[in-house]
Design a protein around this motif. Structure first.
Motif, PDB file in Angstrom:
ATOM      1  N   GLN A  98      -0.460  13.625   2.284  1.00 31.21           N
ATOM      2  CA  GLN A  98      -0.778  14.506   3.702  1.00 31.21           C
ATOM      3  C   GLN A  98      -0.873  13.338   4.987  1.00 31.21           C
ATOM      4  N   GLY A  99       0.029  12.756   4.891  1.00 31.57           N
ATOM      5  CA  GLY A  99       0.306  12.278   6.624  1.00 31.57           C
ATOM      6  C   GLY A  99       1.675  12.375   7.493  1.00 31.57           C
ATOM      7  N   GLU A 100       1.350  11.436   8.605  1.00 35.92           N
ATOM      8  CA  GLU A 100       2.540  11.669   9.187  1.00 35.92           C
ATOM      9  C   GLU A 100       3.638  10.216   9.074  1.00 35.92           C
ATOM     10  N   VAL A 101       4.807  10.627   8.741  1.00 35.22           N
ATOM     11  CA  VAL A 101       5.566   9.406   8.909  1.00 35.22           C
ATOM     12  C   VAL A 101       5.971   8.904  10.049  1.00 35.22           C
ATOM     13  N   THR A 102       5.592   7.982  10.744  1.00 38.31           N
ATOM     14  CA  THR A 102       6.094   7.703  12.252  1.00 38.31           C
ATOM     15  C   THR A 102       7.640   6.642  11.862  1.00 38.31           C
ATOM     16  N   LEU A 103       7.827   6.190  10.831  1.00 36.88           N
ATOM     17  CA  LEU A 103       8.701   4.653  10.623  1.00 36.88           C
ATOM     18  C   LEU A 103       9.124   5.166   9.415  1.00 36.88           C
ATOM     19  N   LEU A 104      10.163   5.192   8.925  1.00 39.33           N
ATOM     20  CA  LEU A 104      11.353   4.998   7.886  1.00 39.33           C
ATOM     21  C   LEU A 104      12.546   4.262   7.664  1.00 39.33           C
ATOM     22  N   LYS A 105      12.146   3.294   6.866  1.00 40.58           N
ATOM     23  CA  LYS A 105      14.019   2.307   6.527  1.00 40.58           C
ATOM     24  C   LYS A 105      13.655   1.944   5.946  1.00 40.58           C
ATOM     25  N   LEU A 106      15.062   1.412   5.136  1.00 38.13           N
ATOM     26  CA  LEU A 106      15.703   0.839   4.129  1.00 38.13           C
ATOM     27  C   LEU A 106      16.486  -0.386   3.655  1.00 38.13           C
ATOM     28  N   ALA A 107      15.464  -1.426   3.189  1.00 36.26           N
ATOM     29  CA  ALA A 107      16.062  -2.923   3.513  1.00 36.26           C
ATOM     30  C   ALA A 107      15.901  -2.902   1.766  1.00 36.26           C
ATOM     31  N   ASP A 108      16.536  -3.411   1.061  1.00 39.75           N
ATOM     32  CA  ASP A 108      16.560  -4.312  -0.572  1.00 39.75           C
ATOM     33  C   ASP A 108      16.635  -3.419  -1.364  1.00 39.75           C
ATOM     34  N   GLN A 109      17.011  -1.961  -1.356  1.00 36.27           N
ATOM     35  CA  GLN A 109      16.626  -0.762  -2.144  1.00 36.27           C
ATOM     36  C   GLN A 109      15.005  -0.635  -2.387  1.00 36.27           C
ATOM     37  N   ARG A 110      14.759  -0.867  -1.049  1.00 36.99           N
ATOM     38  CA  ARG A 110      12.698  -0.263  -0.832  1.00 36.99           C
ATOM     39  C   ARG A 110      13.005   0.676   0.564  1.00 36.99           C
ATOM     40  N   TYR A 111      12.251   1.198   0.218  1.00 37.44           N
ATOM     41  CA  TYR A 111      11.855   1.735   2.169  1.00 37.44           C
ATOM     42  C   TYR A 111      10.503   1.476   2.106  1.00 37.44           C
ATOM     43  N   GLN A 112      10.677   0.570   3.735  1.00 43.47           N
ATOM     44  CA  GLN A 112       9.479   0.705   4.420  1.00 43.47           C
ATOM     45  C   GLN A 112       9.012   2.277   5.112  1.00 43.47           C
ATOM     46  N   ILE A 113       7.685   2.560   4.751  1.00 48.50           N
ATOM     47  CA  ILE A 113       7.020   3.370   5.350  1.00 48.50           C
ATOM     48  C   ILE A 113       5.792   2.999   6.351  1.00 48.50           C
ATOM     49  N   GLU A 114       6.068   3.671   7.492  1.00 49.65           N
ATOM     50  CA  GLU A 114       4.532   3.709   8.171  1.00 49.65           C
ATOM     51  C   GLU A 114       4.050   4.997   7.787  1.00 49.65           C
ATOM     52  N   LEU A 115       2.859   5.119   7.600  1.00 50.30           N
ATOM     53  CA  LEU A 115       2.142   6.675   7.021  1.00 50.30           C
ATOM     54  C   LEU A 115       0.726   6.946   8.579  1.00 50.30           C
ATOM     55  N   GLN A 116       0.811   7.565   8.956  1.00 48.72           N
ATOM     56  CA  GLN A 116      -0.227   7.320  10.601  1.00 48.72           C
ATOM     57  C   GLN A 116      -0.925   9.192   9.572  1.00 48.72           C
TER      58      GLN A 116
END
Length: 245
Positions: free
Chosen positions: A50-68
């Motif tokens: 229940q937050g706001e995703v501010t960044l999402l990127k894919l690398a090495d079959q993993r998503y790095q996500i920033e959630l506010q």
């Protein structure tokens, strides 16, 4: 000649139209069919936390996500194939002045269990919530072969706070009959005449009767667990000589 030229002009126009229409589909690289799309990954995280995703990127079959969420920023690593949360950490780059108050956000138990099993090998036998210095945490017990591993994991960030292991006490091993015979023969050289097992008090023993080449007889008493030995002799040869006299 004019008809031939118009034919090629028409074909080139068709090819250009096909490439132009297809470009939006092929112009952008996208995950393979067995991986979560960016939209699916974002929806999964937003629905769960229940937050706001501010960044999402894919690398090495993993998503790095920033959630506010609640004026705090969290960095999430998500397996792009399984959708499992690999880590959940609070970012040092807060979106608001820091506060000493403990955040109310906690990871789902299933995600915390997966973080534990990613950290150590074995099977999870216990998982319970505990308070560590007024910080909500979970204590996990993982069994691996003859070891028991205790892990404390932060309920909010998923960080491993402590890890300890201890040996699992194995039940004492009882000697087999063949092992008892081998022990007896190593003590007294001869032919095994009889073997039996007896319990005295709460101790179990093997008794192995051996006849030697010089007509003597020995009984070897062997502790069924420790292998401790007591040898007693019954000298038949002397009794026979006395009878002859």
């Amino acid at each position: 000649m004019k008809k031939f030229s118009w034919f090629w002009v028409t074909m080139c126009s068709i090819i250009i139209v096909i490439v132009f229409v297809s470009f939006p589909q092929f112009g952008k690289l996208s995950p393979s069919a067995d991986m979560l799309t960016e939209q699916e990954a974002e929806k999964l995280v937003k629905d769960r936390y229940q937050g706001e995703v501010t960044l999402l990127k894919l690398a090495d079959q993993r998503y790095q996500i920033e959630l506010q969420k609640q004026n705090k920023l969290y960095v999430i690593k998500l397996d792009a194939k399984s959708g499992k949360i690999l880590s959940f950490d609070e970012s040092t780059e807060s979106t608001a002045p820091t506060s000493d108050a403990t955040s109310n956000i906690e990871l789902p138990e299933e995600d915390l269990k997966q973080i534990v099993l990613n950290a150590v090998k074995g099977s999870l036998v216990s998982f319970e919530k505990v308070d560590t210095n007024q910080k909500p945490s979970y204590k996990a017990i993982v069994k691996d072969a003859d070891k028991q591993i205790t892990i404390i994991v932060d309920a909010a960030s998923g960080a491993i706070l402590s890890t300890s292991s201890s040996e699992i006490n194995q039940p004492p091993k009882t000697l087999t009959e063949n092992e008892a015979v081998n022990i007896a023969i190593s003590q007294v050289q001869g032919e095994v005449d009889d073997i039996w097992q007896d319990t005295q008090g709460d101790q179990t023993f093997y008794f192995v009767k051996i006849e030697t080449s010089d007509d003597r007889e020995a009984t070897v008493q062997i502790h069924a667990i420790t292998g401790d030995v007591i040898v007693s002799w019954d000298d038949h040869k002397s009794d026979k000589n006395d009878d002859d006299d």
